[in-house]
Design an enzyme around this catalytic site. Structure first.
Site, PDB file in Angstrom:
ATOM      1  N   ALA A   1     -11.875  -4.659  14.424  1.00 17.60           N
ATOM      2  CA  ALA A   1     -11.491  -6.246  14.883  1.00 17.60           C
ATOM      3  C   ALA A   1     -10.123  -6.542  13.996  1.00 17.60           C
ATOM      4  CB  ALA A   1     -12.719  -7.022  14.097  1.00 17.60           C
TER       5      ALA A   1
ATOM      6  N   TYR B   1     -13.190  -2.820  10.891  1.00 18.71           N
ATOM      7  CA  TYR B   1     -11.554  -2.129  10.994  1.00 18.71           C
ATOM      8  C   TYR B   1     -11.091  -2.466  12.440  1.00 18.71           C
ATOM      9  CZ  TYR B   1      -8.101   1.349  10.232  1.00 18.71           C
ATOM     10  OH  TYR B   1      -6.838   2.016  10.092  1.00 18.71           O
TER      11      TYR B   1
ATOM     12  N   GLY C   1       0.844  -1.206  -0.011  1.00 15.68           N
ATOM     13  CA  GLY C   1      -0.060  -0.002   0.043  1.00 15.68           C
ATOM     14  C   GLY C   1       0.994   1.202  -0.102  1.00 15.68           C
ATOM     15  N   ALA C   2       1.736   1.304  -0.882  1.00 14.23           N
ATOM     16  CA  ALA C   2       2.793   2.537  -0.839  1.00 14.23           C
ATOM     17  C   ALA C   2       2.686   3.497  -1.999  1.00 14.23           C
ATOM     18  CB  ALA C   2       4.171   1.822  -0.967  1.00 14.23           C
TER      19      ALA C   2
HETATM   20  P1  NAP Z   1      -4.688   5.409   1.750  1.00 12.81           P
HETATM   21  O1  NAP Z   1      -4.040   6.971   1.580  1.00 12.81           O
HETATM   22  O2  NAP Z   1      -5.947   5.261   1.365  1.00 12.81           O
HETATM   23  O3  NAP Z   1      -3.832   4.531   0.864  1.00 12.81           O
HETATM   24  C1  NAP Z   1      -4.128   3.165   1.032  1.00 12.81           C
HETATM   25  C2  NAP Z   1      -2.947   2.449   0.147  1.00 12.81           C
HETATM   26  O4  NAP Z   1      -3.275   0.895   0.569  1.00 12.81           O
HETATM   27  C3  NAP Z   1      -2.694   2.494  -1.238  1.00 12.81           C
HETATM   28  O5  NAP Z   1      -1.475   2.404  -1.691  1.00 12.81           O
HETATM   29  C4  NAP Z   1      -3.782   1.487  -1.795  1.00 12.81           C
HETATM   30  O6  NAP Z   1      -3.368   1.054  -2.947  1.00 12.81           O
HETATM   31  C5  NAP Z   1      -3.243   0.357  -1.079  1.00 12.81           C
HETATM   32  N1  NAP Z   1      -4.320  -0.893  -0.930  1.00 12.81           N
HETATM   33  C6  NAP Z   1      -5.592  -0.786  -0.532  1.00 12.81           C
HETATM   34  N2  NAP Z   1      -6.077  -1.965  -0.348  1.00 12.81           N
HETATM   35  C7  NAP Z   1      -5.128  -2.818  -1.000  1.00 12.81           C
HETATM   36  C8  NAP Z   1      -5.121  -4.083  -1.207  1.00 12.81           C
HETATM   37  N3  NAP Z   1      -5.989  -5.234  -1.014  1.00 12.81           N
HETATM   38  N4  NAP Z   1      -3.834  -4.751  -1.559  1.00 12.81           N
HETATM   39  C9  NAP Z   1      -2.573  -3.881  -1.729  1.00 12.81           C
HETATM   40  N5  NAP Z   1      -2.876  -2.559  -1.621  1.00 12.81           N
HETATM   41  C10 NAP Z   1      -3.789  -1.854  -1.127  1.00 12.81           C
HETATM   42  O7  NAP Z   1      -4.361   4.841   3.324  1.00 12.81           O
HETATM   43  P2  NAP Z   1      -3.383   5.497   4.339  1.00 12.81           P
HETATM   44  O8  NAP Z   1      -4.203   6.320   5.287  1.00 12.81           O
HETATM   45  O9  NAP Z   1      -2.163   5.799   3.909  1.00 12.81           O
HETATM   46  O10 NAP Z   1      -3.251   4.036   5.462  1.00 12.81           O
HETATM   47  C11 NAP Z   1      -2.306   3.254   5.358  1.00 12.81           C
HETATM   48  C12 NAP Z   1      -2.591   2.362   6.492  1.00 12.81           C
HETATM   49  O11 NAP Z   1      -2.436   3.169   7.523  1.00 12.81           O
HETATM   50  C13 NAP Z   1      -3.841   1.585   6.622  1.00 12.81           C
HETATM   51  O12 NAP Z   1      -3.271   0.239   7.135  1.00 12.81           O
HETATM   52  C14 NAP Z   1      -4.749   2.131   7.438  1.00 12.81           C
HETATM   53  O13 NAP Z   1      -5.508   1.350   8.079  1.00 12.81           O
HETATM   54  C15 NAP Z   1      -3.392   2.858   8.443  1.00 12.81           C
HETATM   55  N6  NAP Z   1      -3.953   3.859   9.368  1.00 12.81           N
HETATM   56  C16 NAP Z   1      -4.226   4.978   8.567  1.00 12.81           C
HETATM   57  C17 NAP Z   1      -4.781   6.148   9.417  1.00 12.81           C
HETATM   58  C18 NAP Z   1      -5.216   7.598   8.832  1.00 12.81           C
HETATM   59  O14 NAP Z   1      -5.662   8.215   9.661  1.00 12.81           O
HETATM   60  N7  NAP Z   1      -4.923   7.674   7.620  1.00 12.81           N
HETATM   61  C19 NAP Z   1      -4.905   5.849  10.990  1.00 12.81           C
HETATM   62  C20 NAP Z   1      -4.657   4.849  11.366  1.00 12.81           C
HETATM   63  C21 NAP Z   1      -3.991   3.733  10.551  1.00 12.81           C
HETATM   64  P3  NAP Z   1      -4.019   2.005  -4.655  1.00 12.81           P
HETATM   65  O15 NAP Z   1      -3.467   3.349  -4.416  1.00 12.81           O
HETATM   66  O16 NAP Z   1      -3.497   1.405  -5.784  1.00 12.81           O
HETATM   67  O17 NAP Z   1      -5.538   2.033  -4.346  1.00 12.81           O
END
Ligand code: NAP
Length: 242
Positions: free
Chosen positions: A154, A152, A9-10
């Protein structure tokens, strides 16, 4: 030893910031993504321009065969993975009674089975070399409850359980397993919540602002190099949970 990172997810958000930080510290990096090919390829070009070995690879982390294929390519083109950052994630806000079986399953498939699939794929060479590092991106909802985010929560609680138990199991093999637990971070995931919810969240954060992806990347870098830290969850939430 050559440092080789696979960051899931990068293509954007926290994962992209992590990939940039690792590249700056001399890691060769594989940028995994699901759909956003143009963003992933642009990031590869950016990192290559800095002199970093970088590739990107689309794979649904919930699909074990796709993950195996991705790791085979990383091993061929960069080398065996020394650092795995399980970061790919999705979010969904809705009442539990409106959450379908398929939606609940997908949440667990991406966050928990995604980590399972990636760890299983990179583990054999880590065990053989008696070295390696795994960092899982949890959330403040990996240890606390939040209404309208049951699936989420869970999935993230499961990820933290996996991390703690695996840290115990793999420590004698020289492999460390830790989590980062971000609070509210300024990415597309946060933007999807809408202005009213974002304003409410800001009021609940003692530091009065969301975190930046780069602030999570700093913690990932720390855990990547912290040779005596394993089984821990490093929470980065601007004081939210205190
Ligand atoms: P984001 O901006 O929505 O980006 C999500 C990333 O995950 C994108 O690169 C997406 O790819 C990829 N992705 C989604 N489903 C996938 C799958 N099934 N296989 C491979 N790649 C997948 O999310 P983010 O906020 O950076 O979050 C990153 C992590 O931090 C997540 O695990 C999230 O639960 C955690 N987190 C985020 C927050 C927050 O407030 N943002 C808080 C706590 C934890 P595409 O670009 O190709 O769609």
């Amino acid at each position: 030893m050559k440092k080789i990172a696979l960051v899931t997810g990068a293509s954007r958000g926290i994962g992209a910031a992590v990939a940039r930080s690792l590249a700056g510290k001399g890691y060769a990096v594989c940028i995994n993504y699901l759909e956003q090919q143009a963003k992933a390829e642009a990031l590869v070009k950016e990192l290559q321009a800095l002199g970093c070995d970088a590739i990107c690879h689309p794979a649904d982390v919930a699909d074990p065969a796709a993950v195996r294929k991705m790791v085979d390519r990383v091993e061929r083109e960069l080398g065996e993975v020394t650092l795995l950052v399980n970061n790919a994630g999705i979010s969904q806000q809705q009442l539990f009674q409106h959450t379908s079986y398929e939606e609940f399953h997908r949440m667990v498939d991406v966050h928990l089975f995604g980590a399972y699939n990636c760890i299983q794929a990179v583990l054999p060479p880590m065990l053989r070399k008696h070295a390696g590092c795994i960092i899982n991106t949890s959330s403040i909802w990996g240890s606390h409850g939040s209404s309208c985010e049951v699936a989420y929560c869970a999935a993230k609680h499961g990820l933290e359980g996996l991390s703690k138990a695996l840290a115990q199991e793999l420590a004698p093999s020289g492999i460390r397993v830790n989590c980062v637990a971000p609070g509210v971070i300024r990415t597309d995931m946060l933007e999807s919540l809408g202005e009213e919810t974002k304003a409410q969240l800001n009021e609940e954060i003692p530091m009065g602002r969301p975190g930046e992806p780069e602030e999570i990347a700093e913690a990932v870098l720390y855990l990547a190099e912290a040779s005596y830290v394993t089984g821990q969850t490093l929470c980065l939430d601007g004081g939210f949970l205190n």
